[in-house]
Design a protein around this motif. Structure first.
Motif, PDB file in Angstrom:
ATOM      1  N   GLU B  82      -9.093   6.808  23.642  1.00  8.76           N
ATOM      2  CA  GLU B  82      -9.165   5.578  22.860  1.00  8.76           C
ATOM      3  C   GLU B  82      -8.298   5.645  21.612  1.00  8.76           C
ATOM      4  N   VAL B  83      -8.277   6.787  20.989  1.00  7.08           N
ATOM      5  CA  VAL B  83      -7.453   6.915  19.788  1.00  7.08           C
ATOM      6  C   VAL B  83      -5.967   6.882  20.188  1.00  7.08           C
ATOM      7  N   ILE B  84      -5.667   7.471  21.299  1.00  6.06           N
ATOM      8  CA  ILE B  84      -4.291   7.445  21.815  1.00  6.06           C
ATOM      9  C   ILE B  84      -3.883   6.006  22.104  1.00  6.06           C
ATOM     10  N   ARG B  85      -4.825   5.282  22.641  1.00  8.24           N
ATOM     11  CA  ARG B  85      -4.548   3.890  22.958  1.00  8.24           C
ATOM     12  C   ARG B  85      -4.179   3.114  21.688  1.00  8.24           C
ATOM     13  N   GLY B  86      -4.921   3.377  20.629  1.00  7.88           N
ATOM     14  CA  GLY B  86      -4.634   2.723  19.359  1.00  7.88           C
ATOM     15  C   GLY B  86      -3.279   3.123  18.813  1.00  7.88           C
ATOM     16  N   ILE B  87      -3.002   4.399  18.848  1.00  6.39           N
ATOM     17  CA  ILE B  87      -1.720   4.902  18.371  1.00  6.39           C
ATOM     18  C   ILE B  87      -0.606   4.267  19.197  1.00  6.39           C
ATOM     19  N   GLY B  88      -0.796   4.309  20.497  1.00  6.92           N
ATOM     20  CA  GLY B  88       0.212   3.775  21.407  1.00  6.92           C
ATOM     21  C   GLY B  88       0.500   2.311  21.154  1.00  6.92           C
ATOM     22  N   ALA B  89      -0.525   1.559  20.899  1.00  5.82           N
ATOM     23  CA  ALA B  89      -0.347   0.127  20.700  1.00  5.82           C
ATOM     24  C   ALA B  89       0.592  -0.142  19.543  1.00  5.82           C
ATOM     25  N   PHE B  90       0.335   0.525  18.430  1.00  5.23           N
ATOM     26  CA  PHE B  90       1.208   0.293  17.279  1.00  5.23           C
ATOM     27  C   PHE B  90       2.608   0.818  17.536  1.00  5.23           C
ATOM     28  N   CYS B  91       2.679   2.013  18.049  1.00  5.87           N
ATOM     29  CA  CYS B  91       3.984   2.621  18.290  1.00  5.87           C
ATOM     30  C   CYS B  91       4.814   1.781  19.244  1.00  5.87           C
ATOM     31  N   HIS B  92       4.169   1.221  20.219  1.00 10.86           N
ATOM     32  CA  HIS B  92       4.893   0.409  21.181  1.00 10.86           C
ATOM     33  C   HIS B  92       5.541  -0.785  20.497  1.00 10.86           C
ATOM     34  N   MET B  93       4.792  -1.400  19.634  1.00  7.80           N
ATOM     35  CA  MET B  93       5.323  -2.535  18.875  1.00  7.80           C
ATOM     36  C   MET B  93       6.563  -2.152  18.092  1.00  7.80           C
ATOM     37  N   GLU B  94       6.490  -0.990  17.479  1.00  6.34           N
ATOM     38  CA  GLU B  94       7.566  -0.542  16.606  1.00  6.34           C
ATOM     39  C   GLU B  94       8.663   0.210  17.352  1.00  6.34           C
ATOM     40  N   GLY B  95       8.506   0.296  18.650  1.00  2.63           N
ATOM     41  CA  GLY B  95       9.539   0.968  19.426  1.00  2.63           C
ATOM     42  C   GLY B  95       9.507   2.482  19.351  1.00  2.63           C
TER      43      GLY B  95
END
Lengths: 344, 344
Positions: B82-95
């Motif tokens: 779940e924490v990875i999911r959160g990290i991933g979500a933001f990182c994905h947005m920012e490329g």
DNA sequence: GTGAAAGCGCTAACAG
DNA sequence: CTGTTAGCGCTTTCAC
């Protein structure tokens, strides 16, 4: 600005290429120079710039992991961390790094994969669970990019190396195990058949029953979404049948949790009155009351073997595709029991 | 061999630098050339080589995740995905891409971190859970490398940006919630105090009790390892006390699972006879019988904010360190109940 | 607006 | 055994 190979070379009075050779421990460098150069590297605190190296060697020593399910599936399944752990273990040995996709939607994941592959960010990929209408696998295939699948290729596209359990067999075994215990009235508790795993397990269950010439009473197969209310409802439907099952096979530990809870609410004792077994061993199987007997699919091993396979594929992309089956094993705990008499 | 910027340049009759500018959508290129170049890129199927770009820009657009606990902790906790999911979500947005450590031992993890940092493989790092005797955080600090911590810095080293819940407060709130329901005999069910989270929660529990002038009966705090037998034993110890608790606060959903099971075995009904609440909301809290009331720590958000913070830090490393607190929230389900009379 | 040229830090022939 | 020399594919001044 950090220390480069040139800085080291200058200070050690050698050519950059010599430093490079020392880094790779080339046999054609004298021990004396090696020692000298290494000493300077120490002093200067030199560290390789991975990007420069990747650029020239055209390899990154990292493998990508495609989580086709980051959002829902990983979350709901202890599978994910464990498979990563297995992958990580092998990769660590071989000096590979791990890179994760971040996309949540099918489309975003696909783009991540393209970015990884085309950007030469990874040398190989591991795809977790393929589904039917999937763009990633065909893409990888078309690009001739080294990858392995954990799960089973959906459509019969050849040339795919995959790691999987023999889910049909595992389900057969698990069901047989119940039959061996004297159970004849065995119900199935599972989820949506969209995933191959799930339908395979259901198939195995059916096969075991047939082989033992046990006819399946109407309504013994319960397909529900992972959700407590539906679990209770399924149980109630079972309760109004002429004969209530003496055993349950659940497709996953989380279904077993629901089942155990629902059974308790109905005042049905496990394992005294009914036995419960499920797939996917995980720590939580030991925490429930009673601890549940599971079919261990060896998730860690799945990841480990997958990593091993991609690495082989990276070394020699022309290698024959293969499929490796990770064996499954019943872990006996306390949720099952022999049926005393009550013969069919 | 893949398509490079030169191939595109040649085919489009422009200079490589022009192609580069088009890629970055530089304003100093005419729309006409942009169109032309883009068309050629399309035709040729051009994709940027990330390594080449990283080499020159000295940035990789990837952030590293340190799992200080890959082996045991992640596994036993729905927290990790779940924490990875959160990290991933933001990182994905920012490329940004994500890179994981693969080491299992403290030492191996440390080496992974050094490799990532020195090899310039990542622009920033997120460290999940720091522990006391930890080399990673001091190293990162010393290297002045952008990183954030999810959890709380152990020793009071300044200059660390961290994301955390207010665990003491959350525990106080949760305990108060129980008190508000009329409970006075509230027991605590938790694990080893090595982790800050765990000891913080215990502290909050104590504070709430004190504030409400409720004296804690001897033996009401049960510290055990995550293991069913110990859970049952703890319960039995409680059972021989003059007064059995009317409520339990569990440090984690998995402890609640054990507790629920043990309670059932002893024939104690939840919530009729005792109420159970716990920390760390997760899907499984909805699957148990009864579904358990939890203190949601917003794990996804924890990851999301952490990612946001590293990205800020990467953009401006001189930015002031800060700590962000993710609020917690009680999710009411069916495992708690008001105490009718039974006043203290 | 666009091109030429000089690297980023490393590796890999090719000499010697 | 070790040095020299080209690049890997991209960005980025600095000219024009």
């Amino acid at each position: 600005m950090s220390i480069t190979i040139k800085d080291v070379a200058k200070k050690a009075n050698v050519a950059p290429s010599t430093v490079s050779r020392v880094i790779h421990d080339s046999p054609s460098i004298s021990e004396r120079t090696k020692r000298k150069v290494r000493k300077v590297m120490q002093e200067l605190g030199y560290h390789m710039n991975a990007n420069a190296r990747n650029l020239v060697t055209k390899s990154t020593k990292t493998i990508g992991i495609v989580m086709k399910n980051s959002a829902k599936e990983s979350l709901r399944n202890p599978f994910f961390p464990e498979v990563i752990r297995g992958i990580g273990a092998f990769c660590h040995m071989e000096g590979y790094s791990l890179s994760l996709t971040t996309g949540e939607s099918e489309e975003a994941i696909y783009e991540d994969v393209v970015k990884m592959v085309q950007g030469r960010r990874v040398d190989g990929m591991i795809v977790l669970y393929s589904k039917k209408d999937d763009k990633v696998v065909p893409y990888l295939l078309e690009q001739q990019f080294p990858f392995v699948l954990i799960g089973k290729p959906g459509t019969e596209t050849g040339g795919i190396t995959f790691i999987d359990n023999e889910n049909v067999k595992a389900a057969r075994d698990l069901t047989h195990f119940m039959i061996g215990l004297g159970h004849r009235k065995i119900a199935y508790f599972g989820g949506s058949l969209d995933y191959e795993v799930v339908s395979d397990r259901l198939r195995g269950y059916h096969e075991a029953l047939e082989k033992s010439k046990i006819s399946l009473p109407e309504g013994y197969v319960k397909l529900l979404s992972l959700n407590r209310e539906e679990g209770i409802q399924a149980l109630e439907e079972l309760l109004v049948l002429p004969e209530f099952p003496t055993a349950f096979v659940a497709v996953d530990i989380l279904y077993a949790v629901i089942l155990l809870g629902a059974l308790t609410e109905k005042g049905i004792k496990v394992p005294e009155q009914v036995s419960v077994v499920c797939f996917n061993n995980s720590e939580i199987a030991e925490l429930t009351s009673p601890p549940v007997t599971t079919m261990d699919v060896h998730t860690y091993q799945l990841g480990y073997e997958a990593a091993k396979c991609v690495c082989e594929l990276i070394l020699d992309p022309k290698i024959m595709e293969k499929s490796v089956r990770i064996p499954t094993k019943i872990i006996k705990r306390e949720s099952h029991q022999t049926v005393i008499s009550q013969s069919k």
